[in-house]
Design a protein around this motif. Structure first.
Motif, PDB file in Angstrom:
ATOM      1  N   VAL A  12      26.181  11.087  -5.275  1.00 62.65           N
ATOM      2  CA  VAL A  12      27.240  12.901  -5.317  1.00 62.65           C
ATOM      3  C   VAL A  12      26.338  12.708  -4.399  1.00 62.65           C
ATOM      4  CG1 VAL A  12      26.415  14.261  -6.689  1.00 62.65           C
ATOM      5  CG2 VAL A  12      26.857  12.151  -7.922  1.00 62.65           C
ATOM      6  N   ASP A  13      27.344  13.292  -3.013  1.00 59.56           N
ATOM      7  CA  ASP A  13      26.792  14.656  -2.200  1.00 59.56           C
ATOM      8  C   ASP A  13      25.429  15.744  -2.000  1.00 59.56           C
ATOM      9  OD1 ASP A  13      27.797  12.807  -0.309  1.00 59.56           O
ATOM     10  OD2 ASP A  13      29.557  14.143  -0.057  1.00 59.56           O
ATOM     11  N   ASP A  14      24.711  15.540  -1.481  1.00 62.28           N
ATOM     12  CA  ASP A  14      24.220  16.531  -1.821  1.00 62.28           C
ATOM     13  C   ASP A  14      22.843  17.249  -3.319  1.00 62.28           C
ATOM     14  OD1 ASP A  14      23.864  17.262   0.673  1.00 62.28           O
ATOM     15  OD2 ASP A  14      25.477  18.755   0.793  1.00 62.28           O
ATOM     16  N   LEU A  15      23.396  16.390  -4.000  1.00 55.47           N
ATOM     17  CA  LEU A  15      22.934  16.155  -5.752  1.00 55.47           C
ATOM     18  C   LEU A  15      20.988  16.090  -5.681  1.00 55.47           C
ATOM     19  CD1 LEU A  15      23.297  16.121  -8.407  1.00 55.47           C
ATOM     20  CD2 LEU A  15      22.927  13.219  -8.586  1.00 55.47           C
ATOM     21  N   ALA A  16      19.879  16.040  -5.340  1.00 56.56           N
ATOM     22  CA  ALA A  16      18.594  16.485  -4.602  1.00 56.56           C
ATOM     23  C   ALA A  16      19.048  17.841  -4.842  1.00 56.56           C
ATOM     24  CB  ALA A  16      17.833  15.564  -4.360  1.00 56.56           C
ATOM     25  N   ALA A  17      19.620  18.208  -3.496  1.00 59.61           N
ATOM     26  CA  ALA A  17      19.528  19.203  -2.738  1.00 59.61           C
ATOM     27  C   ALA A  17      20.141  20.529  -3.463  1.00 59.61           C
ATOM     28  CB  ALA A  17      20.436  19.954  -1.806  1.00 59.61           C
ATOM     29  N   GLY A  18      21.268  20.019  -4.088  1.00 59.54           N
ATOM     30  CA  GLY A  18      21.913  20.772  -5.188  1.00 59.54           C
ATOM     31  C   GLY A  18      20.898  21.737  -6.922  1.00 59.54           C
ATOM     32  N   LEU A  19      20.404  20.236  -7.344  1.00 59.59           N
ATOM     33  CA  LEU A  19      19.724  20.421  -8.266  1.00 59.59           C
ATOM     34  C   LEU A  19      18.306  21.329  -7.991  1.00 59.59           C
ATOM     35  CD1 LEU A  19      19.597  17.116  -9.745  1.00 59.59           C
ATOM     36  CD2 LEU A  19      20.959  19.290 -10.551  1.00 59.59           C
ATOM     37  N   HIS A  20      17.817  20.854  -6.493  1.00 57.33           N
ATOM     38  CA  HIS A  20      16.313  21.757  -6.367  1.00 57.33           C
ATOM     39  C   HIS A  20      16.974  23.375  -6.629  1.00 57.33           C
ATOM     40  CE1 HIS A  20      13.629  18.710  -5.789  1.00 57.33           C
ATOM     41  NE2 HIS A  20      14.181  18.318  -5.223  1.00 57.33           N
ATOM     42  N   ASP A  21      18.372  23.694  -5.693  1.00 62.35           N
ATOM     43  CA  ASP A  21      18.662  25.168  -5.729  1.00 62.35           C
ATOM     44  C   ASP A  21      18.933  25.541  -6.616  1.00 62.35           C
ATOM     45  OD1 ASP A  21      18.955  24.972  -2.603  1.00 62.35           O
ATOM     46  OD2 ASP A  21      21.004  24.398  -2.757  1.00 62.35           O
ATOM     47  N   LEU A  22      19.193  24.802  -7.662  1.00 60.54           N
ATOM     48  CA  LEU A  22      19.427  25.618  -9.604  1.00 60.54           C
ATOM     49  C   LEU A  22      17.595  26.031 -10.008  1.00 60.54           C
ATOM     50  CD1 LEU A  22      22.062  23.720 -10.403  1.00 60.54           C
ATOM     51  CD2 LEU A  22      22.103  25.978  -9.801  1.00 60.54           C
ATOM     52  N   ALA A  23      16.597  25.745  -9.629  1.00 61.76           N
ATOM     53  CA  ALA A  23      15.734  25.841  -9.518  1.00 61.76           C
ATOM     54  C   ALA A  23      14.977  24.205 -10.411  1.00 61.76           C
ATOM     55  CB  ALA A  23      15.151  26.531 -10.013  1.00 61.76           C
ATOM     56  N   VAL A  24      15.650  23.407 -10.366  1.00 61.07           N
ATOM     57  CA  VAL A  24      15.808  22.278 -11.438  1.00 61.07           C
ATOM     58  C   VAL A  24      14.269  21.616 -11.365  1.00 61.07           C
ATOM     59  CG1 VAL A  24      16.780  20.405 -12.476  1.00 61.07           C
ATOM     60  CG2 VAL A  24      17.578  21.757 -12.125  1.00 61.07           C
ATOM     61  N   ASP A  25      13.243  21.956 -11.531  1.00 69.30           N
ATOM     62  CA  ASP A  25      12.120  20.569 -10.888  1.00 69.30           C
ATOM     63  C   ASP A  25      11.979  19.181 -11.864  1.00 69.30           C
ATOM     64  OD1 ASP A  25      11.098  21.815 -13.216  1.00 69.30           O
ATOM     65  OD2 ASP A  25       9.617  22.323 -12.640  1.00 69.30           O
ATOM     66  N   ARG A  26      12.553  19.426 -12.757  1.00 68.40           N
ATOM     67  CA  ARG A  26      11.914  18.372 -14.189  1.00 68.40           C
ATOM     68  C   ARG A  26      13.746  17.083 -13.771  1.00 68.40           C
ATOM     69  NH1 ARG A  26       8.630  18.556 -19.004  1.00 68.40           N
ATOM     70  NH2 ARG A  26       7.451  18.812 -17.883  1.00 68.40           N
ATOM     71  N   ILE A  27      14.029  16.439 -14.477  1.00 67.61           N
ATOM     72  CA  ILE A  27      14.918  16.058 -14.547  1.00 67.61           C
ATOM     73  C   ILE A  27      14.401  15.041 -16.162  1.00 67.61           C
ATOM     74  CG2 ILE A  27      16.790  13.778 -14.031  1.00 67.61           C
ATOM     75  CD1 ILE A  27      17.618  15.745 -11.912  1.00 67.61           C
ATOM     76  N   ALA A  61      15.262   9.927  -8.582  1.00 70.25           N
ATOM     77  CA  ALA A  61      14.650  11.523  -8.862  1.00 70.25           C
ATOM     78  C   ALA A  61      13.150  11.536  -8.471  1.00 70.25           C
ATOM     79  CB  ALA A  61      15.101  11.729 -10.668  1.00 70.25           C
ATOM     80  N   LEU A  62      12.695  10.716  -8.760  1.00 71.54           N
ATOM     81  CA  LEU A  62      10.895  10.201  -8.639  1.00 71.54           C
ATOM     82  C   LEU A  62      10.820  10.869  -7.259  1.00 71.54           C
ATOM     83  CD1 LEU A  62       9.876   7.799 -10.802  1.00 71.54           C
ATOM     84  CD2 LEU A  62       9.472  10.385 -11.042  1.00 71.54           C
ATOM     85  N   ALA A  63      11.770   9.758  -6.103  1.00 77.56           N
ATOM     86  CA  ALA A  63      11.545   9.665  -4.883  1.00 77.56           C
ATOM     87  C   ALA A  63      11.940  11.241  -4.078  1.00 77.56           C
ATOM     88  CB  ALA A  63      12.106   8.621  -4.227  1.00 77.56           C
ATOM     89  N   CYS A  64      13.034  11.979  -4.776  1.00 76.09           N
ATOM     90  CA  CYS A  64      13.117  13.904  -4.866  1.00 76.09           C
ATOM     91  C   CYS A  64      12.717  13.847  -5.211  1.00 76.09           C
ATOM     92  CB  CYS A  64      14.982  13.253  -5.062  1.00 76.09           C
ATOM     93  SG  CYS A  64      16.078  12.172  -3.989  1.00 76.09           S
ATOM     94  N   ASN A  65      11.154  14.066  -5.889  1.00 72.84           N
ATOM     95  CA  ASN A  65      10.108  15.033  -5.855  1.00 72.84           C
ATOM     96  C   ASN A  65       9.689  15.720  -7.155  1.00 72.84           C
ATOM     97  OD1 ASN A  65       8.886  14.391  -4.331  1.00 72.84           O
ATOM     98  ND2 ASN A  65       9.559  15.549  -2.379  1.00 72.84           N
ATOM     99  N   PHE A  66      11.450  15.331  -8.132  1.00 66.86           N
ATOM    100  CA  PHE A  66      11.578  15.546  -9.447  1.00 66.86           C
ATOM    101  C   PHE A  66      10.642  14.867 -10.194  1.00 66.86           C
ATOM    102  CE2 PHE A  66      15.508  15.890  -8.006  1.00 66.86           C
ATOM    103  CZ  PHE A  66      16.482  17.813  -7.606  1.00 66.86           C
ATOM    104  N   ASP A  67       9.934  16.044 -11.146  1.00 67.11           N
ATOM    105  CA  ASP A  67       9.299  14.997 -11.980  1.00 67.11           C
ATOM    106  C   ASP A  67      10.530  14.465 -13.376  1.00 67.11           C
ATOM    107  OD1 ASP A  67       7.112  16.342 -11.716  1.00 67.11           O
ATOM    108  OD2 ASP A  67       7.299  18.134 -13.163  1.00 67.11           O
ATOM    109  N   VAL A  68      10.051  13.282 -13.688  1.00 67.55           N
ATOM    110  CA  VAL A  68      10.977  12.220 -14.890  1.00 67.55           C
ATOM    111  C   VAL A  68      10.957  12.555 -16.060  1.00 67.55           C
ATOM    112  CG1 VAL A  68      12.296  10.898 -14.249  1.00 67.55           C
ATOM    113  CG2 VAL A  68      12.419  11.789 -12.663  1.00 67.55           C
TER     114      VAL A  68
END
Length: 149
Positions: A71-86, A104-111
């Motif tokens: 999914v194009d820009d999924l990580a960036a889009g979630l970060h833009d929505l202030a999502v920090d945990r998946i 998701a871990l590699a993209c710096n989200f808590d999982v």
């Protein structure tokens, strides 16, 4: 993030009730709910099928088992929505939940991977949860997940 919850899959694996509980709580706290179908064949419909209503939630389709790759820009889009945990669960088609959780871990989200809300196609608990935990993911049952407002 709820993956591969087409009606026959979700019902056959017995995860419908636990996932429904988490979705309800996430919506009540203003969380972002994303329904993902992955992997799907090229040319699949743009919205995933789900036993749960997608409505105002995100609906994503990925040709790759790793939704962050498909999914194009999924990580960036979630970060833009202030999502920090998946928080991720569903039916683990071709280890899509595993691959997406690791990405998701590699993209710096808590999982958090849902122990009681992640099953393989036969309805059996997945065998890779300890590997995910060793990689930095938290493994919890749905009832033990606290949602932030």
């Amino acid at each position: 993030m709820v993956m591969n919850t087409e009606e026959t899959r979700a019902e056959a694996t017995g995860i419908t009730e636990v996932i429904a509980d988490l979705i309800s709580r996430a919506r009540a706290t203003g969380g972002v709910v994303a329904f993902v179908s992955a992997p799907v064949a090229p040319g699949a419909p743009e919205l995933p099928e789900s036993v749960f209503e997608v409505g105002d939630d995100l609906g994503l389709v990925s040709e790759s088992a790793d939704a962050f790759d498909g999914v194009d820009d999924l990580a960036a889009g979630l970060h833009d929505l202030a999502v920090d945990r998946i928080i991720i669960g569903g039916v683990d088609v071709q280890e899509a939940i595993r691959h997406t959780a690791m990405a998701a871990l590699a993209c710096n989200f808590d999982v958090i991977v849902l122990a009681d809300g992640t099953r393989d196609l036969s309805g059996t608990p997945v065998e890779w949860l300890s590997d995910a935990e060793e990689s930095g993911a938290m493994i919890k049952d749905v009832a033990d997940v606290w949602l932030r407002m």
